[in-house]
Design a protein around this motif. Structure first.
Motif, PDB file in Angstrom:
ATOM      1  N   PHE A 177     -43.691  22.785  32.838  1.00 37.19           N
ATOM      2  CA  PHE A 177     -43.658  24.527  31.928  1.00 37.19           C
ATOM      3  C   PHE A 177     -43.745  23.832  30.387  1.00 37.19           C
ATOM      4  CE2 PHE A 177     -41.309  27.141  29.509  1.00 37.19           C
ATOM      5  CZ  PHE A 177     -42.725  28.431  29.308  1.00 37.19           C
TER       6      PHE A 177
ATOM      7  N   TRP B 122     -48.449  27.241  32.637  1.00 37.42           N
ATOM      8  CA  TRP B 122     -47.249  26.787  33.913  1.00 37.42           C
ATOM      9  C   TRP B 122     -48.293  26.079  34.688  1.00 37.42           C
ATOM     10  CZ3 TRP B 122     -44.598  31.637  36.134  1.00 37.42           C
ATOM     11  CH2 TRP B 122     -43.760  32.305  34.877  1.00 37.42           C
TER      12      TRP B 122
ATOM     13  N   LYS C 129     -33.187  22.426  35.433  1.00 36.38           N
ATOM     14  CA  LYS C 129     -33.295  20.897  34.175  1.00 36.38           C
ATOM     15  C   LYS C 129     -32.624  19.844  35.190  1.00 36.38           C
ATOM     16  CE  LYS C 129     -34.576  22.782  30.525  1.00 36.38           C
ATOM     17  NZ  LYS C 129     -33.447  23.650  29.468  1.00 36.38           N
TER      18      LYS C 129
ATOM     19  N   PHE D 127     -35.235  18.148  37.345  1.00 42.42           N
ATOM     20  CA  PHE D 127     -35.859  17.027  36.474  1.00 42.42           C
ATOM     21  C   PHE D 127     -35.113  16.122  36.181  1.00 42.42           C
ATOM     22  CE2 PHE D 127     -38.023  20.734  35.343  1.00 42.42           C
ATOM     23  CZ  PHE D 127     -39.231  20.705  35.757  1.00 42.42           C
ATOM     24  N   LYS D 128     -33.325  15.657  35.981  1.00 44.54           N
ATOM     25  CA  LYS D 128     -33.633  14.413  35.484  1.00 44.54           C
ATOM     26  C   LYS D 128     -32.861  13.741  36.801  1.00 44.54           C
ATOM     27  CE  LYS D 128     -30.033  16.298  32.763  1.00 44.54           C
ATOM     28  NZ  LYS D 128     -28.591  17.188  33.009  1.00 44.54           N
TER      29      LYS D 128
ATOM     30  N   GLN E  33     -36.160  12.278  37.776  1.00 41.57           N
ATOM     31  CA  GLN E  33     -36.644  11.390  36.737  1.00 41.57           C
ATOM     32  C   GLN E  33     -35.775   9.937  36.853  1.00 41.57           C
ATOM     33  OE1 GLN E  33     -37.537  12.057  32.492  1.00 41.57           O
ATOM     34  NE2 GLN E  33     -39.288  11.707  33.347  1.00 41.57           N
TER      35      GLN E  33
ATOM     36  N   VAL F 239     -41.833  14.817  34.730  1.00 43.63           N
ATOM     37  CA  VAL F 239     -41.800  15.165  36.125  1.00 43.63           C
ATOM     38  C   VAL F 239     -43.067  16.169  36.352  1.00 43.63           C
ATOM     39  CG1 VAL F 239     -40.892  16.607  37.814  1.00 43.63           C
ATOM     40  CG2 VAL F 239     -39.335  14.554  36.010  1.00 43.63           C
TER      41      VAL F 239
ATOM     42  N   PHE G 255     -41.837  18.973  41.429  1.00 41.10           N
ATOM     43  CA  PHE G 255     -40.628  19.882  40.809  1.00 41.10           C
ATOM     44  C   PHE G 255     -40.025  21.289  42.560  1.00 41.10           C
ATOM     45  CE2 PHE G 255     -39.615  23.889  39.630  1.00 41.10           C
ATOM     46  CZ  PHE G 255     -38.414  24.084  38.903  1.00 41.10           C
TER      47      PHE G 255
ATOM     48  N   GLU H  53     -39.703  29.880  29.022  1.00 40.24           N
ATOM     49  CA  GLU H  53     -39.259  28.838  30.251  1.00 40.24           C
ATOM     50  C   GLU H  53     -38.297  29.474  31.513  1.00 40.24           C
ATOM     51  OE1 GLU H  53     -37.444  25.966  28.654  1.00 40.24           O
ATOM     52  OE2 GLU H  53     -37.702  24.795  30.015  1.00 40.24           O
TER      53      GLU H  53
ATOM     54  N   TYR I 293     -40.475  31.272  34.118  1.00 44.83           N
ATOM     55  CA  TYR I 293     -41.456  30.068  34.996  1.00 44.83           C
ATOM     56  C   TYR I 293     -40.419  29.662  35.922  1.00 44.83           C
ATOM     57  CZ  TYR I 293     -43.634  25.215  36.044  1.00 44.83           C
ATOM     58  OH  TYR I 293     -44.110  24.372  36.660  1.00 44.83           O
ATOM     59  N   TYR I 294     -39.260  29.351  35.568  1.00 46.37           N
ATOM     60  CA  TYR I 294     -37.824  29.092  36.794  1.00 46.37           C
ATOM     61  C   TYR I 294     -37.704  29.811  38.241  1.00 46.37           C
ATOM     62  CZ  TYR I 294     -37.896  24.548  33.720  1.00 46.37           C
ATOM     63  OH  TYR I 294     -37.816  24.077  33.078  1.00 46.37           O
TER      64      TYR I 294
END
Lengths: 229, 627
Positions: free
Chosen positions: A49, A66, B376, B379-380, B383, B390, B395, B431, B434-435
């Protein structure tokens, strides 16, 4: 700053990136968003994103891009992603005919769900894999030819890019933004007309299906606008 | 001044102290002092007074009588610790301006939030800052407890803490607690209470968590004047009343529509209404957030009960579904999460906690925050193994895995609450949106999961899902194992891994030793052969080379050779041209070139070289040739 903000109108667009796995959706997006804003980005942690802000035609534009998971198993989830999207980038690999057929199925779904409210851009990525002559000739490639014809038939725009050599990506997003702006204006005008005509329901909400945008006229407008940026 | 500041808390918290202030036990004064200190710890930062150290001997109870407003008159418990004059003013303000619900979000509370988040103890700060603000919210004159004083208080409290932790004190504290609760609750019912008691009742009912209101203090100070605040309150109050009235008739969808209309109305109001003219766009964003938080806190109970009721079946179905999927592992989803890696394991646990935490939040905004945090963290953890950013391809499967492992309670209800009652723009872009969309996708995926989507045959899938069989390797990764077992199995795996590596290392070691030996033998052979005396090497110098270009060492040798063995060397002379002319000069017989002249030859043996001649200066090849 606040005075500036009042002068400029503000627009937010949601763009979904669709495409089979390994066609380069993520690199496309990363290339576009981070090439110029490396410092501004809080983290390079994720590339799913990203947002990009810029000013075009006196309009402050914020693009939220997106990324979607391209695996086959997640294909059915598409509609959840492109709900409320203004634009869609349908990415295919110019060396892989299968990825183009995937694009076609996505286009059908998008048109079914979002109607003409969404601006579609079919993007052939990985032009760096073409031979030099093919690159100079542009659309010599069979797949690209097919994609171009197909895009015209479904009222989508066609672009060729290469995330690796950074070709055509900025143009792609700029063009898409302009088209989304035009589309938005069209929809607004139509809702205004509608609300004027149907005074009984002034607070009409929900989707208004826009008629097919006058493509030729729009294209003309775009070439004019191209100069200012 | 400081007496008054000390006093107001004690009045609030110790109802009996007003009547018998001097006889207060050490235990209660201790409680009071703590309360006071927590409340003022933040407010006191602004103070400029530095003489408080001299007040060391001050007895706090004596000040309990003073008016909280700091006007210098005595206060009274009946008047919430104010003097009659101040109390009248405050009451007038309240009754004229605030309706019972509005009162919950007075400007005091806004400033209070920021202070309480720092002190993290809302109860005592409730008392202090709510009391301090009636004087004047804008000028901040009420925030005047000295910082130094609080330090001193801290010290003193620690000392007295040691002394007074008796059973008696505990009882007494509990008693006063309840008493104040009761009194405040009854007060608020009659709607004549001070902000303090209103807040008190709120915290008691846990309707309001102060940490969650993220409207910065600077916003309050700069522009959120009472007019603006009141306006928001009035609007929210209106919609809350409306919603409550229609709660039984309207469906969730209708209510959602109402709320969305309200958000729409508020956002246009924020841009058009003169109250908010001074607000910058960020502040307006904050206001929108604030409106959502506040409104949803009011309506959460009602709405979420309804939603939960409607979604009960789906919630249960999903929960069951996830439970039957607990064997799903990272490799089924083609995602690289190695649960044996300690760092990844920790991050997975963190993500699971965060997604579960979502249910405990009341406001859609906060639920979204939990989702963002969880994402988040994912993502961490993705990574840890790769340096590249990523992408969604990794994801989404990871999120699916986390949701399966977490099995968050009431997931469907929560998703519905967020979709229906969050600010629409937040979900559309941004954001968080999106999540959240990804979470919806993950949920939808889990609902419709098949063997095909996990790269296995339908038969295997069914047997796994019914619990008849377990996929290979499930034992080590399954979350149902207790922590000790999991650690044990992961340790076992690590040990066998180490064992493998050790054997591999050993074989490589022996290989290396072998190769070292052969290499040494080889080298010895070579050195032996190299140490044998070399046969004299013959170098030939073309006759047409200018003698000048031949290094002196060789030059000498040439002459030497000439003197030693007759006829070997040409008489070069001084000039190259003359040398060319004298082509008849003989050589040693091996090399005679009749056309171009004879090559000069140097016989060179190791034994013939003196030490300094051993390493002659390098000869550039072009020098040796004819210029």
């Amino acid at each position: 700053m606040s005075s500036n903000a009042t002068q400029l109108s503000q627009q937010q667009f949601k763009i979904v990136l669709l495409g089979e796995g390994c066609v380069g959706k993520t690199s496309l997006m990363l290339r576009y968003c981070q090439n110029k804003f490396t410092e501004n980005h809080e983290s390079t942690l994720q590339a799913s994103f990203l947002t990009k802000k810029f000013i075009i035609n006196n309009t402050r534009v914020q693009l939220s891009i997106w990324d979607t998971a391209g695996q086959e198993r997640f294909h059915a989830l598409g509609p959840i992603y492109y709900r409320d999207s203004n634009g869609a980038l349908l990415v295919y690999d110019i060396t892989d005919p299968d990825s183009l057929s995937k694009v076609k199925s996505w286009v059908k779904e998008l048109r079914k769900i979002r109607g003409n409210n969404v601006v579609l851009a079919v993007v052939g990525n990985k032009t760096d894999l073409l031979s030099p002559q093919q690159q100079s000739n542009g659309a010599d490639n069979q797949i690209i030819d097919e994609a171009q014809k197909y895009s015209q038939s479904v009222n989508a725009y066609h672009y060729c890019t290469s995330a690796k050599s950074n070709r055509g990506i900025d143009d792609l997003f700029l063009d898409l933004t302009k088209k989304m702006l035009a589309q938005n204006q069209l929809i607004q005008e139509q809702t205004q007309v509608k609300s004027r005509s149907s005074a009984s329901a002034p607070n009409q909400r929900g989707l208004t299906i826009a008629a097919d945008p006058p493509t030729d006229e729009e294209e003309g407008a775009d070439t004019r606008r191209n100069k200012c940026c | 001044m400081s007496e008054e500041n000390n006093s107001y808390v004690s009045n609030q918290w110790e109802p009996s102290s007003a009547s018998t202030p001097t006889t207060t036990s050490t235990a209660t004064s201790d409680t009071r002092r703590r309360n006071h200190e927590r409340g003022d710890g933040v407010d006191g930062q602004r103070s400029t007074r530095g003489h408080s150290l001299s007040r060391k001997g001050l007895h706090i109870d004596s000040s309990a009588l003073m008016c909280q407003n700091g006007c210098g008159f005595y206060g009274n418990r009946e008047w919430s610790g104010f003097c009659s004059l101040c109390y009248k003013q405050i009451r007038h303000k309240e009754t004229s301006v605030m309706s019972p619900i509005n009162r919950w979000i007075s400007p005091e509370m806004l400033s209070l939030r920021s202070s309480s988040s720092a002190s993290s103890l809302s109860r005592s700060s409730t008392a202090s800052s709510a009391n301090s603000s009636p004087a004047n919210t804008n000028t901040g004159s009420a925030h005047s407890t000295p910082a130094l004083f609080t330090k001193f208080e801290e010290k003193k409290r620690q000392q007295s803490d040691k002394k007074s932790k008796t059973l008696k004190s505990i009882f007494k504290r509990a008693a006063t607690f309840r008493e104040s609760k009761n009194s405040s609750a009854s007060n608020s019912d009659k709607s004549v209470s001070t902000p303090t008691s209103a807040l008190q009742s709120l915290t008691d009912r846990q309707l309001f968590s102060f940490d969650t209101l993220s409207l910065g203090e600077e916003v309050v100070a700069k522009f959120l004047r009472e007019a603006a605040i009141l306006d928001i309150k009035r609007q929210i109050n209106k919609i809350v009343d409306k919603m409550n009235k229609s709660a039984n008739k309207a469906s969730i969808e209708e209510m959602s529509e109402q709320i969305h209309d309200f958000y729409q109305m508020m956002s246009t109001r924020f841009t058009n209404n003169p109250f908010y003219r001074e607000a910058s766009s960020e502040q307006i964003e904050q206001l929108v957030d604030f409106t959502e938080r506040y409104l949803m806190q009011q309506l959460y109970q009602m709405l979420f009960t309804r939603i939960q009721h409607e979604e009960e079946d789906r919630d249960l179905a999903l929960q069951k579904r996830i439970r039957s999927l607990n064997w799903v592992m990272a490799q089924h989803l083609d995602v690289d999460i190695n649960l044996r890696h300690p760092e990844i394991k920790d991050l997975v646990d963190k993500a699971i906690t965060e997604v579960i935490e979502m249910d405990s939040k009341q406001v859609p905004l906060e639920k979204l925050e939990c989702i963002v945090n969880c994402s988040k963290t994912i993502f961490k953890l993705l990574q840890v193994n790769s340096q590249e950013p990523v992408s969604a391809d990794q994801f989404l499967p990871a999120l699916v895995l986390i949701v399966i492992k977490a099995n968050p309670p009431l997931l469907q209800s929560n998703i519905k609450l967020i979709t229906r009652f969050s600010t629409p723009s937040r979900l559309m872009s941004g954001e968080a949106g999106y999540y959240f969309t990804n979470l919806c996708c993950a949920t939808a995926f889990i609902e419709n999961i098949t063997g095909d989507s996990l790269n296995m045959t339908e038969q295997d899938f069914q047997s796994y899902i019914t619990g008849e069989a377990q996929p290979p390797g499930a034992y080590q990764q399954s979350t149902f194992l207790c922590e000790a077992f999991r650690i044990m199995s992961s340790n076992m795996a690590m040990l066998s891994d180490l064992n493998d590596r050790q054997t591999k290392f050993e074989t490589q070691m022996s290989e290396l030793t072998d190769s070292i030996h052969t290499f040494r033998d080889d080298m010895l052979k070579r050195t032996h052969s190299a140490l044998k005396p070399l046969p004299p090497t013959v170098y030939s110098v073309p006759p047409d080379v200018d003698i000048k270009y031949i290094p002196t060492a060789f030059r000498e040798r040439i002459l030497n050779q000439r003197t030693q063995t007759e006829g070997i060397l040409i008489d070069l002379g001084n000039d190259a041209n003359t040398a060319e002319d004298n082509s008849d000069v003989a050589v040693d017989g091996n090399h005679i070139d009749g056309n171009t002249g004879t090559d000069a030859q140097v016989v060179e043996g190791e034994d013939t070289l003196s030490p300094e001649q051993h390493l002659p200066p390098p000869l550039a090849p072009e020098i040796l040739q004819k210029p």
